[in-house]
Enzyme design. Sequence first.
Site, PDB file in Angstrom:
ATOM      1  N   CYS A   2      40.201  44.545  34.518  1.00 37.42           N
ATOM      2  CA  CYS A   2      40.615  44.539  35.765  1.00 37.42           C
ATOM      3  C   CYS A   2      41.813  44.911  36.295  1.00 37.42           C
ATOM      4  O   CYS A   2      42.776  45.635  36.429  1.00 37.42           O
ATOM      5  CB  CYS A   2      40.752  42.614  35.889  1.00 37.42           C
ATOM      6  SG  CYS A   2      39.346  41.760  35.052  1.00 37.42           S
ATOM      7  N   ARG A  30      39.503  49.628  39.194  1.00 39.33           N
ATOM      8  CA  ARG A  30      39.586  49.595  37.225  1.00 39.33           C
ATOM      9  C   ARG A  30      38.487  47.997  37.451  1.00 39.33           C
ATOM     10  O   ARG A  30      37.990  47.727  36.613  1.00 39.33           O
ATOM     11  CB  ARG A  30      41.186  48.637  37.208  1.00 39.33           C
ATOM     12  CG  ARG A  30      41.688  49.648  36.385  1.00 39.33           C
ATOM     13  CD  ARG A  30      43.263  49.463  36.687  1.00 39.33           C
ATOM     14  NE  ARG A  30      42.919  48.173  35.749  1.00 39.33           N
ATOM     15  CZ  ARG A  30      44.219  48.683  34.573  1.00 39.33           C
ATOM     16  NH1 ARG A  30      44.160  50.062  34.847  1.00 39.33           N
ATOM     17  NH2 ARG A  30      43.687  47.907  34.020  1.00 39.33           N
ATOM     18  N   TRP A  78      35.971  42.548  37.268  1.00 40.95           N
ATOM     19  CA  TRP A  78      34.723  42.978  36.613  1.00 40.95           C
ATOM     20  C   TRP A  78      34.643  42.126  35.686  1.00 40.95           C
ATOM     21  O   TRP A  78      35.559  41.786  34.702  1.00 40.95           O
ATOM     22  CB  TRP A  78      35.317  44.715  35.658  1.00 40.95           C
ATOM     23  CG  TRP A  78      34.266  45.048  34.940  1.00 40.95           C
ATOM     24  CD1 TRP A  78      32.939  45.551  36.099  1.00 40.95           C
ATOM     25  CD2 TRP A  78      34.504  45.214  33.941  1.00 40.95           C
ATOM     26  NE1 TRP A  78      32.414  45.637  34.514  1.00 40.95           N
ATOM     27  CE2 TRP A  78      32.390  45.470  33.475  1.00 40.95           C
ATOM     28  CE3 TRP A  78      34.704  44.966  32.501  1.00 40.95           C
ATOM     29  CZ2 TRP A  78      31.598  46.088  31.967  1.00 40.95           C
ATOM     30  CZ3 TRP A  78      33.491  45.260  31.841  1.00 40.95           C
ATOM     31  CH2 TRP A  78      32.878  46.172  31.093  1.00 40.95           C
ATOM     32  N   ASN A 105      43.782  39.742  33.586  1.00 41.96           N
ATOM     33  CA  ASN A 105      42.814  40.741  32.777  1.00 41.96           C
ATOM     34  C   ASN A 105      42.657  40.649  31.035  1.00 41.96           C
ATOM     35  O   ASN A 105      43.363  40.164  30.438  1.00 41.96           O
ATOM     36  CB  ASN A 105      43.821  42.327  33.336  1.00 41.96           C
ATOM     37  CG  ASN A 105      43.248  43.455  32.409  1.00 41.96           C
ATOM     38  OD1 ASN A 105      40.992  42.972  31.995  1.00 41.96           O
ATOM     39  ND2 ASN A 105      43.399  44.278  32.335  1.00 41.96           N
ATOM     40  N   GLY A 106      41.507  40.361  30.679  1.00 44.31           N
ATOM     41  CA  GLY A 106      40.952  40.029  29.437  1.00 44.31           C
ATOM     42  C   GLY A 106      40.341  39.406  28.877  1.00 44.31           C
ATOM     43  O   GLY A 106      39.549  38.428  30.198  1.00 44.31           O
ATOM     44  N   GLU A 488      26.541  64.364  26.655  1.00 47.39           N
ATOM     45  CA  GLU A 488      27.296  63.891  27.392  1.00 47.39           C
ATOM     46  C   GLU A 488      27.074  64.018  28.381  1.00 47.39           C
ATOM     47  O   GLU A 488      26.723  64.076  30.016  1.00 47.39           O
ATOM     48  CB  GLU A 488      28.903  64.775  27.196  1.00 47.39           C
ATOM     49  CG  GLU A 488      29.886  64.914  28.627  1.00 47.39           C
ATOM     50  CD  GLU A 488      30.133  63.624  28.817  1.00 47.39           C
ATOM     51  OE1 GLU A 488      29.509  62.579  28.363  1.00 47.39           O
ATOM     52  OE2 GLU A 488      30.670  62.995  29.979  1.00 47.39           O
ATOM     53  N   LYS A 492      26.556  61.592  32.212  1.00 49.62           N
ATOM     54  CA  LYS A 492      26.700  61.338  33.316  1.00 49.62           C
ATOM     55  C   LYS A 492      25.300  60.941  33.741  1.00 49.62           C
ATOM     56  O   LYS A 492      25.933  60.451  34.380  1.00 49.62           O
ATOM     57  CB  LYS A 492      26.761  62.978  33.152  1.00 49.62           C
ATOM     58  CG  LYS A 492      28.913  63.336  33.269  1.00 49.62           C
ATOM     59  CD  LYS A 492      29.482  62.477  33.087  1.00 49.62           C
ATOM     60  CE  LYS A 492      30.832  62.288  33.092  1.00 49.62           C
ATOM     61  NZ  LYS A 492      30.808  61.425  31.329  1.00 49.62           N
TER      62      LYS A 492
END
Length: 619
Positions: A2, A30, A78, A105-106, A488, A492
């Site tokens: 976050c 974020r 988030w 956050n967490g 990769e 994407k």
Amino acid sequence: MCGIVGYVGPSVDETALDVVMEGLARLEYRGYDSAGVALIDGDGIAIRKRSGKLANLRSEIGAHPLHPSTTAIGHTRWATHGGPTDNNAHPHVGGRDRKLALIHNGIIENFHRLKTSLVDLGHTFLSETDTEVAAHLVATAYESTGDLTEAMRAAVAQLEGAFTLLAIHADQPGVVVGARRNSPLVVGLGEGANYLGSDVAAFIGHTREAMELGQDEIVTITPDSVSVIRFDGTPTDGKRYHVDWDAAAAEKGGYSSFMAKEIDEQPHAIGDTLLGRTDDAGRLVLDELRISEESLRQVDKIVIVACGTAWYSGLTAKYAIEHWTRIPCEVELAHEFRYRDPVVNQRTLVISVSQSGETMDTLMAVKHARELGALTISVCNTHGATIPRESDAVLYTHAGPEIAVASTKAFVAQITACYLLGLYLAQVRGAATSETVASIMAELGAIPPKVQTVLDRMDRVREIARFMADSRAVLFLGRHVGYPIALEGALKLKEIAYIHAEGFAAGELKHGPIALIEPGQPVFVVVPGPDTPHDLHSKVVSNIQEIRARGARTLVIAEDGDEAVVPFADEIIRVPAAPTLLMPLITIVPLQVFALELATAKGLDVDQPRNLAKSVTVE
Ligand code: AGP
């Protein structure tokens, strides 16, 4: 992960709300399920919060204006516990008098037990979040301490898990208190004002003087003071540093997206990561590691731990690291390594790779490796992040702020940093002569202009991407160092264009995946250079023939002058030649540009793709 912002200072040209909203705008990458602000308004707390992006919060504030204030906190979320709803948005209030506001956050791992006891004590909860538990704990403690710092200290003593908390209390205007454990928090040091943020982007528009906080610390800011204590109450001080990212660096600089800007910044990301790490004789100098050469000579196994794109950077670097050092190098998904009961001891070097330095899976893997006695080095792009602080040493990549969720310039910088570590190990252990090291460093130094050459050739790739905008599945093939690049390239496309995409080792095709080939199926093939050992080039050319014979549409990435691919390629994307082990820094670029252009053609938000956040700070 976050976005968190705290401000305390005058509300003259800008109000506290303006400062916090500006910080949230820079942090929105974020996490952006919801957003909210709280400020001290007279003898109470005023809060505005809404689900969805920051624009929704702005509309809410426009409809219900807030009074000027000197003390404010703000949050972009988030979601972890509880869906992205208005009610679950932060800030959360605590206490019967609702005079405390808190953001987080967490993850608070023991919040269920704490919530049950608080409900038994008569507290009511308005959300499903773990955060609201912390708000009630701090508010309850404040009723007995009458001091927000001490209340925070009493509350965090009861919490388990990972958290950054910021709180304000209506009875203490001009004060914001923050606490951190296993989660990011930095202090912005102003003149007559001070700031808190999950990273420097929160306050970069106001100050570049910052202070790094350590694990289990509480910071109290007022307009004229910053004080830090440990969770046990003993005073300490954060490490001050100057932020060399200016505000522009964190903005788009005229590009349509951060991702487009960051793809173009890759020559600098590679070059800057190499900067200052050789002496005049071309000898590699990594004194910043502050690890004795003796310790490195003891190493008999290397394990790289990472997630997502960072994991692919490890898979790519593995080939060079083993070739140069002759030490076995395993590359593990951090979340698998952590619970696999790995064979690790004091002669194991565990290298974590993380752009944000906050990925919880990777942090937990590093902590586990240290418990097992391993030597740990962090490759990280974020100064002062949690993972470097939990490691024995850190080798920072110098890619600059990577704002787009899809990692590009950090990826190539991570590979470069891992190459440096491999070369340094080889140099220290005598596995490579100083001449060899100097020669490879010179070859690495020649890569940035080759990447620029590829960037200058991307018009046709963009045209192909627009033509393929309605593709439903795209395959990627690679061999040797081209294999992780195929993986990769597929990631994407998945993460920003929402198209099913899969990368395969070209040699694996005949063991199953070739069944997927049907007429018109687009397949990218990363072709090794003609001088690649073991005749891998001709093997991959044969693979192209096999899929072309079954109707695949072959999009081939091949070195300048490689004529062997011409008869079997529907499209040839030419790249400058380089030593095999360094080619991934070049061949990834067309695949990044392809994914970006195709997602753009689909009208998607390439910087903030659905369901994703820039760093996943939960396990
Ligand atoms: C890559 O494009 C993704 N954003 C994701 O896979 C990312 O690489 C992964 O979550 C690791 O993040 P980190 O480098 O910050 O640890």
